[in-house]
Structures are given as C-alpha cells and as structure tokens.
Design a protein around this motif. Structure first.
Motif, mmCIF file in Angstrom:
data_model
loop_
_atom_site.group_PDB
_atom_site.id
_atom_site.type_symbol
_atom_site.label_atom_id
_atom_site.label_comp_id
_atom_site.label_asym_id
_atom_site.label_seq_id
_atom_site.Cartn_x
_atom_site.Cartn_y
_atom_site.Cartn_z
ATOM 1 N N VAL A 3 0.944 -1.328 -0.021
ATOM 2 C CA VAL A 3 0.011 0.205 0.059
ATOM 3 C C VAL A 3 0.926 1.359 -0.117
ATOM 4 O O VAL A 3 1.802 1.257 0.874
ATOM 5 N N ARG A 4 0.679 2.349 -0.877
ATOM 6 C CA ARG A 4 1.517 3.316 -1.198
ATOM 7 C C ARG A 4 0.608 4.467 -1.187
ATOM 8 O O ARG A 4 -0.418 4.489 -1.900
ATOM 9 N N ASP A 5 0.992 5.746 -0.843
ATOM 10 C CA ASP A 5 0.142 7.008 -0.830
ATOM 11 C C ASP A 5 0.910 7.878 -1.888
ATOM 12 O O ASP A 5 2.043 8.079 -1.672
ATOM 13 N N LEU A 6 0.357 8.476 -2.994
ATOM 14 C CA LEU A 6 0.831 9.181 -3.709
ATOM 15 C C LEU A 6 1.581 10.444 -3.406
ATOM 16 O O LEU A 6 2.769 10.862 -3.559
ATOM 17 N N LYS A 7 0.739 11.077 -2.260
ATOM 18 C CA LYS A 7 1.417 12.410 -1.718
ATOM 19 C C LYS A 7 2.685 12.191 -1.009
ATOM 20 O O LYS A 7 3.847 12.656 -1.245
ATOM 21 N N SER A 8 2.691 10.922 -0.303
ATOM 22 C CA SER A 8 4.253 10.246 0.379
ATOM 23 C C SER A 8 5.144 10.082 -0.668
ATOM 24 O O SER A 8 6.213 10.521 -0.473
ATOM 25 N N ALA A 9 4.616 9.460 -1.824
ATOM 26 C CA ALA A 9 5.771 8.949 -2.680
ATOM 27 C C ALA A 9 6.281 10.036 -3.345
ATOM 28 O O ALA A 9 7.525 10.147 -3.766
ATOM 29 N N GLU A 10 5.471 11.102 -3.531
ATOM 30 C CA GLU A 10 5.973 12.470 -4.362
ATOM 31 C C GLU A 10 7.301 13.213 -3.559
ATOM 32 O O GLU A 10 7.815 14.039 -3.905
ATOM 33 N N GLN A 11 6.931 12.947 -2.312
ATOM 34 C CA GLN A 11 8.004 13.501 -1.452
ATOM 35 C C GLN A 11 9.123 12.676 -0.967
ATOM 36 O O GLN A 11 9.948 12.891 -0.160
ATOM 37 N N SER A 12 9.535 11.667 -1.757
ATOM 38 C CA SER A 12 10.449 10.778 -1.326
ATOM 39 C C SER A 12 11.307 10.476 -2.648
ATOM 40 O O SER A 12 11.200 11.315 -3.804
ATOM 41 N N ASN A 13 12.209 9.698 -2.568
ATOM 42 C CA ASN A 13 13.329 9.403 -3.730
ATOM 43 C C ASN A 13 12.335 8.653 -4.860
ATOM 44 O O ASN A 13 13.119 8.336 -6.066
ATOM 45 N N ARG A 14 11.024 8.380 -4.891
ATOM 46 C CA ARG A 14 10.274 7.807 -5.805
ATOM 47 C C ARG A 14 9.968 8.880 -7.057
ATOM 48 O O ARG A 14 9.410 8.606 -7.900
ATOM 49 N N ARG A 15 10.071 10.132 -6.727
ATOM 50 C CA ARG A 15 9.809 11.252 -7.501
ATOM 51 C C ARG A 15 10.947 11.734 -8.341
ATOM 52 O O ARG A 15 12.000 12.030 -7.843
ATOM 53 N N ILE A 16 10.866 11.556 -9.787
ATOM 54 C CA ILE A 16 12.027 11.721 -10.384
ATOM 55 C C ILE A 16 11.612 13.067 -11.463
ATOM 56 O O ILE A 16 10.501 12.851 -12.182
ATOM 57 N N VAL A 17 12.341 13.832 -11.761
ATOM 58 C CA VAL A 17 12.339 15.096 -12.528
ATOM 59 C C VAL A 17 13.081 15.072 -13.725
ATOM 60 O O VAL A 17 14.149 14.655 -13.442
ATOM 61 N N SER A 18 12.558 15.203 -14.905
ATOM 62 C CA SER A 18 13.502 14.777 -16.066
ATOM 63 C C SER A 18 14.340 15.964 -16.203
ATOM 64 O O SER A 18 14.136 17.202 -15.896
#
Length: 132
Positions: A3-18
């Motif tokens: 179970v994962r939450d988008l908002k939490s994932a966006e604040q982690s190393n799972r968010r990648i910016v091109s």
C-alpha cells in the motif's frame, strides 16, 4: 500486500524530474516490488514537446487530466489526448508527446522500471538503470 500513498511517494526518492524539464514521474510500483510491471503517475508539463522511443519497454498511458497529443513517427498520425484517453505503445513506437496544457498520466511499463530512469539520447529507458 503493498500500500502506497501518492502524496508520500511524491516527497520521496520515488519522484524523478526529467533533466530536460518536460516531465516528472512518481514511481509508485517498481521492479523490486516483483509484480512484473511498474506503475507511475507522471506529469507532463505544459508546452512540453519531446520525442520518445521505448526500445526496451512496452508502455500503456492513461490520461487523468490535461490535454495534448501523441504523434507516431512511422506514419505521422496524430492522436488527441484528453482525460479518459488510453494509448498503448505495443510496438515500441517512436513517438512525440505534446502537452497543450499540463497533463497527469498513469503509466504502466513492462518490463518494470527500477526507479531512477530518465530518457537516454534515443528517448528510451535503459534496462540496467539504478534502483531508487
């Protein structure tokens, strides 16, 4: 169960910016999760216009919000993208994605991504990219 939450994932190393400034992607499900595919919520920034060619992956993309178009380079066909549109790159299609306004997309990749991938010079993701 995972179970994962988008908002939490966006604040982690799972968010990648091109590096080119066209998109950002939050990788919700990755290869290490051992599901056989990866799942991402990707934002394509307004006025982005860039070429991709996923030579190593198949991808399905569902538009949640925003508008743009995808053009297949083999035949020059343009397809409008709007909320509710699904496009499937089932033949490793070389394509251009254009965002008229910011688009939020749900993307599935097979084989799954490791997490740190950004497009190479061919517009593809490498198979041996670093994990998050």
């Amino acid at each position: 169960m995972i179970v994962r939450d988008l908002k939490s994932a966006e604040q982690s190393n799972r968010r990648i910016v091109s590096p080119d400034g066209n998109w950002e992607s939050t990788r919700m499900l990755l290869k290490d999760d051992q599901m056989g595919f990866s799942f991402h919520i990707t934002t394509i920034y307004k006025d982005a216009d860039f070429q991709m060619h996923y030579q190593n992956h198949l991808e399905s993309v569902y538009c949640i919000s925003g508008e743009g178009e995808v053009e297949t380079l083999a035949d020059g066909k343009k397809y409008p993208i709007k909320p509710g549109t699904l496009y499937i790159l089932d033949k490793h299609d070389k394509h251009i994605l254009r965002a008229v306004e910011e688009m939020q997309m749900a993307c599935v990749f097979n084989p799954p991504l490791n997490g740190k991938e950004v497009h190479n010079t061919e517009g593809a993701y490498e198979l041996d990219a670093e994990a998050v």
